[in-house]
Write a protein that holds these residues in place. Structure first.
Motif, PDB file in Angstrom:
ATOM      1  N   LEU A 175       0.841  -1.204   0.000  1.00 17.81           N
ATOM      2  CA  LEU A 175       0.000   0.000   0.000  1.00 17.81           C
ATOM      3  C   LEU A 175       0.877   1.255   0.000  1.00 17.81           C
ATOM      4  N   ALA A 176       1.926   1.226   0.819  1.00 21.02           N
ATOM      5  CA  ALA A 176       2.788   2.410   0.962  1.00 21.02           C
ATOM      6  C   ALA A 176       3.540   2.719  -0.334  1.00 21.02           C
ATOM      7  N   GLU A 177       3.757   1.712  -1.163  1.00 20.74           N
ATOM      8  CA  GLU A 177       4.497   1.927  -2.411  1.00 20.74           C
ATOM      9  C   GLU A 177       3.618   2.479  -3.537  1.00 20.74           C
ATOM     10  N   SER A 178       2.357   2.763  -3.250  1.00 18.41           N
ATOM     11  CA  SER A 178       1.469   3.327  -4.282  1.00 18.41           C
ATOM     12  C   SER A 178       2.007   4.677  -4.739  1.00 18.41           C
ATOM     13  N   ARG A 179       1.901   4.924  -6.043  1.00 18.64           N
ATOM     14  CA  ARG A 179       2.435   6.192  -6.580  1.00 18.64           C
ATOM     15  C   ARG A 179       1.535   7.366  -6.246  1.00 18.64           C
ATOM     16  N   ASP A 180       0.232   7.112  -6.166  1.00 17.94           N
ATOM     17  CA  ASP A 180      -0.699   8.204  -5.839  1.00 17.94           C
ATOM     18  C   ASP A 180      -1.934   7.594  -5.196  1.00 17.94           C
ATOM     19  N   LEU A 181      -2.882   8.452  -4.817  1.00 14.43           N
ATOM     20  CA  LEU A 181      -4.046   7.952  -4.089  1.00 14.43           C
ATOM     21  C   LEU A 181      -4.931   7.044  -4.947  1.00 14.43           C
ATOM     22  N   ASP A 182      -4.981   7.293  -6.267  1.00 15.39           N
ATOM     23  CA  ASP A 182      -5.786   6.413  -7.119  1.00 15.39           C
ATOM     24  C   ASP A 182      -5.253   4.982  -7.051  1.00 15.39           C
ATOM     25  N   GLU A 183      -3.918   4.891  -7.144  1.00 15.57           N
ATOM     26  CA  GLU A 183      -3.309   3.559  -7.089  1.00 15.57           C
ATOM     27  C   GLU A 183      -3.511   2.947  -5.694  1.00 15.57           C
ATOM     28  N   LEU A 184      -3.415   3.787  -4.664  1.00 15.92           N
ATOM     29  CA  LEU A 184      -3.613   3.289  -3.297  1.00 15.92           C
ATOM     30  C   LEU A 184      -5.023   2.707  -3.147  1.00 15.92           C
ATOM     31  N   VAL A 185      -6.022   3.426  -3.634  1.00 13.11           N
ATOM     32  CA  VAL A 185      -7.407   2.947  -3.506  1.00 13.11           C
ATOM     33  C   VAL A 185      -7.572   1.618  -4.248  1.00 13.11           C
ATOM     34  N   THR A 186      -6.984   1.520  -5.432  1.00 11.79           N
ATOM     35  CA  THR A 186      -7.044   0.262  -6.183  1.00 11.79           C
ATOM     36  C   THR A 186      -6.429  -0.865  -5.351  1.00 11.79           C
ATOM     37  N   ARG A 187      -5.308  -0.566  -4.702  1.00  9.45           N
ATOM     38  CA  ARG A 187      -4.645  -1.605  -3.899  1.00  9.45           C
ATOM     39  C   ARG A 187      -5.442  -1.942  -2.634  1.00  9.45           C
ATOM     40  N   ILE A 188      -6.064  -0.926  -2.031  1.00  9.15           N
ATOM     41  CA  ILE A 188      -6.889  -1.218  -0.839  1.00  9.15           C
ATOM     42  C   ILE A 188      -8.056  -2.123  -1.249  1.00  9.15           C
ATOM     43  N   LYS A 189      -8.533  -1.926  -2.486  1.00  9.51           N
ATOM     44  CA  LYS A 189      -9.671  -2.740  -2.954  1.00  9.51           C
ATOM     45  C   LYS A 189      -9.289  -4.205  -3.149  1.00  9.51           C
ATOM     46  N   ASN A 190      -7.989  -4.501  -3.108  1.00  9.08           N
ATOM     47  CA  ASN A 190      -7.564  -5.910  -3.151  1.00  9.08           C
ATOM     48  C   ASN A 190      -7.454  -6.507  -1.756  1.00  9.08           C
ATOM     49  N   THR A 191      -7.837  -5.750  -0.738  1.00  8.67           N
ATOM     50  CA  THR A 191      -7.782  -6.263   0.637  1.00  8.67           C
ATOM     51  C   THR A 191      -9.209  -6.411   1.157  1.00  8.67           C
ATOM     52  N   LYS A 192      -9.309  -6.851   2.422  1.00 13.46           N
ATOM     53  CA  LYS A 192     -10.646  -7.013   3.016  1.00 13.46           C
ATOM     54  C   LYS A 192     -11.345  -5.664   3.200  1.00 13.46           C
ATOM     55  N   TYR A 193     -10.640  -4.547   2.933  1.00 13.29           N
ATOM     56  CA  TYR A 193     -11.257  -3.219   3.102  1.00 13.29           C
ATOM     57  C   TYR A 193     -11.981  -2.736   1.850  1.00 13.29           C
ATOM     58  N   VAL A 194     -12.183  -3.654   0.901  1.00 11.77           N
ATOM     59  CA  VAL A 194     -12.825  -3.264  -0.359  1.00 11.77           C
ATOM     60  C   VAL A 194     -14.187  -2.613  -0.117  1.00 11.77           C
ATOM     61  N   ASP A 195     -15.022  -3.209   0.739  1.00  9.62           N
ATOM     62  CA  ASP A 195     -16.351  -2.629   0.977  1.00  9.62           C
ATOM     63  C   ASP A 195     -16.269  -1.358   1.812  1.00  9.62           C
ATOM     64  N   ALA A 196     -15.309  -1.349   2.734  1.00 14.44           N
ATOM     65  CA  ALA A 196     -15.189  -0.204   3.644  1.00 14.44           C
ATOM     66  C   ALA A 196     -14.964   1.092   2.881  1.00 14.44           C
ATOM     67  N   ILE A 197     -14.215   1.019   1.753  1.00 15.70           N
ATOM     68  CA  ILE A 197     -13.909   2.277   1.055  1.00 15.70           C
ATOM     69  C   ILE A 197     -14.647   2.416  -0.271  1.00 15.70           C
ATOM     70  N   SER A 198     -15.584   1.502  -0.518  1.00 14.98           N
ATOM     71  CA  SER A 198     -16.256   1.544  -1.827  1.00 14.98           C
ATOM     72  C   SER A 198     -17.027   2.850  -2.030  1.00 14.98           C
ATOM     73  N   GLY A 199     -17.438   3.482  -0.932  1.00 14.46           N
ATOM     74  CA  GLY A 199     -18.260   4.687  -1.076  1.00 14.46           C
ATOM     75  C   GLY A 199     -17.479   5.983  -1.254  1.00 14.46           C
ATOM     76  N   VAL A 200     -16.147   5.927  -1.193  1.00 14.36           N
ATOM     77  CA  VAL A 200     -15.365   7.170  -1.280  1.00 14.36           C
ATOM     78  C   VAL A 200     -15.392   7.698  -2.709  1.00 14.36           C
ATOM     79  N   ALA A 201     -15.742   8.977  -2.845  1.00 14.91           N
ATOM     80  CA  ALA A 201     -15.859   9.557  -4.191  1.00 14.91           C
ATOM     81  C   ALA A 201     -14.531  10.163  -4.634  1.00 14.91           C
ATOM     82  N   LYS A 202     -14.338  10.210  -5.947  1.00 15.84           N
ATOM     83  CA  LYS A 202     -13.163  10.898  -6.501  1.00 15.84           C
ATOM     84  C   LYS A 202     -13.440  12.394  -6.519  1.00 15.84           C
TER      85      LYS A 202
END
Length: 349
Positions: A31-58
């Motif tokens: 997660l820490a190696e993400s280049r920007d927040l878009d990439e971070l969100v994509t990576r978080i979506k590969n974890t169990k936190y996928v539903d937790a952050i699904s509602g965050v808007a761009k």
């Protein structure tokens, strides 16, 4: 053993399985190696936190991600507290959400921020879950600090808030509110720890009270307050540090001398080397957090101990805090090594 007993066993078994699902150091590294927040969100979506952050808007911001994660944390910790039959200790820890929001409101009022500006920093999910929304809303809609403080007049917070206002007026230090609000939180936790009457629990979770009391002394020294005022900043009793050690810390000449008094306690290995006061406080804080985190993990060595239920609630809290810290670091382009060194996570898996 009645139904309460079997319920507790069920909850402790569940804590073990939840602990197995916690993110590992390598996951945080990814997660820490993400280049920007878009990439971070994509990576978080590969974890169990996928539903937790699904509602965050761009467009994503670290702040929005943190708010969403905090909301998810409130939900998780509330579920654990409910499943365990409303243990006093879990209820007391849960108050942290409400206290944090009240601090934000009061500090916002001091800084002359509008209601809209203040409310962008938090959501009231925890208050909705515990039906305490009114208290917070009243403070939020108040026109200034004075009105916000008086709106809390009938709440359990009123005496400590008055003291915070006095200290703030004297010192013009906005952190006065942090300390007194935290004092209420920890007094309450301390009471609930005593009512649990469980050695395992007070040995581990009493560390939070110890930490708060030590930090209150250090802050008081740093702000140049007198002993009496410093004593008033602390909780009445410290769980794993003898009272005379606390007295000697308050009487010490400097932050460093105060920290050195811990050399006779279980915290002797956490005393920092540095002479610089701000650095010493920062180093001690991180070392203590790591030691607490390790103690919580250690509580899982006893099967069926209620300490594990409190433990899983705490470990999920650390996990979410780590993700929020990573979001901030990615947004600010902080080097990965720096970010990783600040996280509260096992040294090696």
């Amino acid at each position: 053993m009645g139904s309460g007993g079997s319920q507790k066993i069920f909850v402790t078994v569940k804590s073990y399985s939840k602990r197995g699902q916690l993110l590992k150091r390598a996951d945080f590294q990814t997660l820490a190696e993400s280049r920007d927040l878009d990439e971070l969100v994509t990576r978080i979506k590969n974890t169990k936190y996928v539903d937790a952050i699904s509602g965050v808007a761009k467009p994503y911001t670290a702040e929005n991600l943190e708010m969403t994660l905090r909301s998810h944390l409130a939900e998780e910790q509330f579920k654990i507290a409910k499943a365990s039959g409303n243990s006093k200790i879990l209820d007391a820890f849960f108050q942290k959400f409400i206290i944090t929001n009240l601090k934000l409101i009061i500090k916002g009022k001091i800084l002359g921020k509008s209601q809209e500006e203040i409310s962008t920093y938090f959501n009231m999910h925890a208050e909705e879950l515990t039906k305490q929304r009114d208290t917070v809303v009243k403070a939020l809609v108040a026109k200034d600090l004075e009105e916000a403080v008086s709106s809390l007049g009938s709440s359990p917070f009123s005496t400590e808030i008055q003291k915070a206002v006095e200290l703030y007026n004297e010192s013009k230090n906005i952190q006065a509110f942090d300390v007194y609000f935290d004092k209420m939180l920890y007094q309450n936790i301390s009471k609930s720890l005593r009512s649990e009457n469980d050695q395992d629990i007070s040995h581990v979770y009493g560390m939070e009270i110890d930490f708060f009391n030590v930090m209150s002394v250090l802050r008081g020294k740093f702000w140049g307050l007198d002993d009496e005022r410093i004593q008033d900043l602390s909780c009445a009793s410290t769980l794993n540090i003898p009272n005379q050690v606390m007295d000697r810390m308050r009487a010490a000449e400097s932050v460093k001398d105060a920290l050195d008094e811990l050399s006779t306690t279980r915290y002797k290995d956490l005393i920092p080397e540095t002479e610089d006061e701000v650095e010493a406080m920062g180093e001690f804080e991180h070392a203590f957090e790591m030691s607490y985190y390790n103690a919580i993990n250690g509580s899982f060595s006893k099967m069926f101990s209620f300490a594990t239920v409190v433990g899983i609630s705490k470990l999920i809290g650390y996990e979410i805090r780590n993700i929020a810290a990573i979001a901030f670091a990615v947004e600010q382009k902080i080097p990965v090594e720096t970010t990783m060194s600040k996280l509260i996570v096992r040294e090696a898996e």
